[in-house]
Motif scaffolding. Structure first.
Motif, mmCIF file in Angstrom:
data_model
loop_
_atom_site.group_PDB
_atom_site.id
_atom_site.type_symbol
_atom_site.label_atom_id
_atom_site.label_comp_id
_atom_site.label_asym_id
_atom_site.label_seq_id
_atom_site.Cartn_x
_atom_site.Cartn_y
_atom_site.Cartn_z
ATOM 1 N N GLY A 316 0.826 -1.193 0.000
ATOM 2 C CA GLY A 316 0.000 0.000 0.000
ATOM 3 C C GLY A 316 0.858 1.239 0.000
ATOM 4 N N ALA A 317 0.219 2.393 -0.142
ATOM 5 C CA ALA A 317 0.933 3.666 -0.105
ATOM 6 C C ALA A 317 1.575 3.841 1.266
ATOM 7 C CB ALA A 317 -0.019 4.810 -0.400
ATOM 8 N N LEU A 318 2.829 4.278 1.288
ATOM 9 C CA LEU A 318 3.573 4.259 2.537
ATOM 10 C C LEU A 318 3.054 5.266 3.558
ATOM 11 C CD1 LEU A 318 7.260 3.734 1.347
ATOM 12 C CD2 LEU A 318 5.456 2.061 1.785
ATOM 13 N N ALA A 319 2.806 6.501 3.168
ATOM 14 C CA ALA A 319 2.414 7.517 4.143
ATOM 15 C C ALA A 319 1.105 7.172 4.849
ATOM 16 C CB ALA A 319 2.353 8.892 3.489
ATOM 17 N N PRO A 320 0.011 6.901 4.128
ATOM 18 C CA PRO A 320 -1.220 6.555 4.856
ATOM 19 C C PRO A 320 -1.122 5.243 5.616
ATOM 20 C CG PRO A 320 -1.537 6.343 2.481
ATOM 21 C CD PRO A 320 -0.227 7.008 2.683
ATOM 22 N N SER A 321 -0.338 4.298 5.104
ATOM 23 C CA SER A 321 -0.162 3.027 5.816
ATOM 24 C C SER A 321 0.560 3.256 7.142
ATOM 25 C CB SER A 321 0.624 2.033 4.957
ATOM 26 O OG SER A 321 -0.071 1.706 3.778
ATOM 27 N N LEU A 322 1.625 4.059 7.121
ATOM 28 C CA LEU A 322 2.373 4.327 8.344
ATOM 29 C C LEU A 322 1.566 5.157 9.337
ATOM 30 C CD1 LEU A 322 5.843 5.033 6.727
ATOM 31 C CD2 LEU A 322 5.297 3.114 8.243
ATOM 32 N N ASP A 323 0.762 6.077 8.835
ATOM 33 C CA ASP A 323 -0.099 6.854 9.728
ATOM 34 C C ASP A 323 -1.095 5.938 10.446
ATOM 35 O OD1 ASP A 323 0.840 9.479 9.652
ATOM 36 O OD2 ASP A 323 -0.222 9.923 7.796
ATOM 37 N N ARG A 324 -1.699 5.027 9.700
ATOM 38 C CA ARG A 324 -2.642 4.096 10.313
ATOM 39 C C ARG A 324 -1.923 3.150 11.275
ATOM 40 N NH1 ARG A 324 -6.856 3.042 12.994
ATOM 41 N NH2 ARG A 324 -7.816 0.995 12.625
ATOM 42 N N LEU A 325 -0.730 2.713 10.896
ATOM 43 C CA LEU A 325 0.036 1.822 11.765
ATOM 44 C C LEU A 325 0.374 2.511 13.083
ATOM 45 C CD1 LEU A 325 1.542 -0.880 12.128
ATOM 46 C CD2 LEU A 325 3.532 0.189 11.034
ATOM 47 N N SER A 326 0.739 3.779 13.021
ATOM 48 C CA SER A 326 1.079 4.492 14.261
ATOM 49 C C SER A 326 -0.129 4.587 15.181
ATOM 50 C CB SER A 326 1.626 5.880 13.942
ATOM 51 O OG SER A 326 0.658 6.687 13.307
ATOM 52 N N GLU A 327 -1.333 4.762 14.621
ATOM 53 C CA GLU A 327 -2.555 4.785 15.437
ATOM 54 C C GLU A 327 -2.776 3.438 16.119
ATOM 55 O OE1 GLU A 327 -5.620 5.832 12.743
ATOM 56 O OE2 GLU A 327 -4.870 7.869 12.378
ATOM 57 N N LEU A 328 -2.592 2.362 15.351
ATOM 58 C CA LEU A 328 -2.807 1.026 15.898
ATOM 59 C C LEU A 328 -1.762 0.678 16.949
ATOM 60 C CD1 LEU A 328 -3.604 -0.763 12.512
ATOM 61 C CD2 LEU A 328 -5.232 -0.351 14.374
#
Length: 542
Positions: A316-328
């Motif tokens: 997946g796209a890195l920026a939105p994936s990493l943002d979601r990962l940081s929330e989780l």
């Protein structure tokens, strides 16, 4: 709407946001050049006197603007001269659209002068190559090339265009540009968060996909959410994590045994946007230590599990994936745990940085300079918001340990390995971002390969500071030779004493020789005030 073929090309270039054409012209490009000359809102033609510097300028420009750059080369010989730049762009995943004029089809069977197998020459160095044989196919092929150049993995796309095709007395239809929806976050992030959250000693390897996709801030948030230390991938082409951050642990070395040793202390690693661990010299064994659990995230599905096994692979796209990962991750890692890890890592990394800083500062002297002192002087002299374009090989490794950079796009390198890239790339970056100081840190061997780029720097009057680290040798080859047990002087590696100030002035670039480390730092600090190019010749100790 119908256009004559050459005008159709210009219409597509405008639609794709192309405002500059980087080229070295010949007779087979004359119909395209005539269209540029006769069209009031045509892109500017940026002329280079050698195709190597032309492609390098386009590479730097594409990186600075974040969109594909357009290159016009001349026939088989010009394409061959540009191959080093295309190989670099493919390895660095720089989006370029490259054309070369083929000889007139009406006498191509007679093997006319300068003709050749353009597709055969280009194919190993590009993502795709199109042999355009019909005027009505040109607009679609060109539109397709721009789309393909940016699709993961990004890279150069080539089109061969016969000169007579552009002069055909016909009108062709130009297909509209298709909007591409924003890339989505990866699926499976919940599982990735649980694996990272359960780790006692998590780490992250920041690959160049982070820098290319402007995901640096998102990676910082993910790292802080679990307190994971972050390493740059070996010989990183971009700034993929702030070197000022307490979690930053430096660049992994470009050897599998060294990578294995550096990662041995971790139990779980998140590898983000890294094509491979880019070994330079062979060492036996895999890059990852046994038992290390890998979570891999990439925008290119072909990368998942390609070079190392992963417990879970995410596309997946890195920026939105990493943002979601940081929330989780905040649900899996207590805030006090993440903060404690960050503080401990920051203390370790600060102590190491202080040690390196002290050793480099202690090496200051009059010229010729110690390599550590030269690298330190550049790193401490950099003005705020500077862009470093680095092709210094041995001194570059030292510079990476000393720079303190945090803005995306602040460090540019090419892992492609084709020398001569740095001068042209720095000119391209300066054209792309005229408000930022550009400091090109170059080896003397690299400078010799790309010297013609200084002609374009002078003619474009780009305010680039070229810093040539002159040790009079192919030092990295000599060091590897000795590491392999070689005795005496390695043949073919001595350049001798060279005066790069004379070379710069020949091309119309002002130049000065550094007399001390303190003077070098002051000259670098003035990069933001330049109104044109300046070259600093830095004599180094052998």
């Amino acid at each position: 709407m119908g256009y004559r073929p050459a005008l159709a090309v210009l219409d597509i270039l405008r639609g794709e946001g192309v405002d500059r054409v980087f080229g070295n012209p010949g007779t087979t490009e004359l119909p395209f050049l005539a269209a540029l000359a006769d069209t009031s809102d045509a892109p500017e033609y940026v002329f280079g006197v050698h195709e190597g510097s032309v492609v390098a300028m386009a590479d730097g420009y594409a990186r600075g603007t974040g969109r594909p750059a357009f290159v016009s080369l001349h026939i088989a010989a010009g394409l061959a001269n540009g191959l080093i730049g295309l190989l670099n762009a493919r390895r660095s995943r720089t989006p370029l659209v490259v054309t070369a004029g083929q000889q007139d089809r009406r006498h191509l069977q007679q093997d006319p002068m300068l003709s050749g197998d353009l597709i055969g020459i280009a194919t190993p160095a590009v993502k795709a190559a199109y042999d355009v044989q019909h005027a009505h196919d040109l607009p679609l092929a060109l539109r397709r090339a721009f789309a393909l150049a940016v699709r993961p993995p990004a890279g150069p796309v080539f089109l061969s265009v016969p000169t007579d095709l552009l002069t055909e007395d016909t009108e062709v239809e130009v297909p509209s540009r298709t909007p591409v929806p924003p890339a989505a976050p990866a699926a499976g992030l919940e599982h990735a968060a649980s694996l990272l959250g359960a780790a006692a000693r998590p780490a992250i390897v920041a690959g160049d996909g982070v820098g290319r996709e402007n995901a640096l801030a998102a990676l910082v948030r993910a790292a802080e959410a679990c307190g994971a230390v972050v390493h740059h991938q070996p010989m990183a082409d971009c700034l993929d994590f702030p070197t000022t951050h307490p979690l930053y642990a430096g660049m992994l070395p470009p050897r599998h045994d060294a990578v294995r040793a550096a990662l041995a202390g971790y139990d779980t690693v998140l590898i983000v946007g890294a094509h491979a661990f880019t070994p330079h010299a062979y060492t036996p064994g895999p890059p990852l230590p046994p038992g290390l659990q890998v979570v891999q995230l990439d925008s290119d599905p072909h990368e998942i599990g390609r070079n190392f096994p992963a417990a879970t692979g995410l596309v997946g796209a890195l920026a939105p994936s990493l943002d979601r990962l940081s929330e989780l991750l905040r649900d899996h890692v207590p805030a006090h745990t993440a903060k404690s890890r960050t503080l401990r890592a920051g203390e370790r990394h600060a102590a190491e940085r202080d040690r390196v800083e002290s050793a480099a500062r202690a090496a200051y002297s009059p010229a010729p300079l110690a390599p550590w002192a030269a690298a330190h002087a550049v790193a401490r002299g950099l003005p705020p918001d500077a862009v470093v374009v680095e092709e210094a090989i041995t001194v570059g490794l030292l510079l990476r340990r000393l720079v303190r950079l945090d803005r995306p796009g602040s460090y540019t390198h090419t892992v492609g390995g084709g020398l001569g890239w740095g001068i042209g790339a720095a000119v391209g970056r300066a054209l792309a971002e005229p408000g930022r100081p550009v400091v090109a840190v170059l080896g003397d061997g690299s400078t010799l390969f790309g010297l013609q780029g200084l002609w374009s720097a002078a003619r474009q009057n780009t305010p680039v500071l070229f810093v040539v680290m002159s040790n009079g040798a192919y030092r990295t080859v000599q060091e590897t030779y000795r590491a392999m047990g070689g005795q005496g002087v390695c043949p073919g590696t001595e350049l001798g004493e060279l005066d790069f100030t004379q070379a710069a002035r020949f091309f119309g670039v002002d130049a000065v020789r550094a007399e001390s480390a303190d003077q070098l730092r002051e000259l670098v600090a003035g990069a933001g005030k330049l109104t044109g190019p300046l070259l600093i010749d830095v004599p180094l100790r052998s």
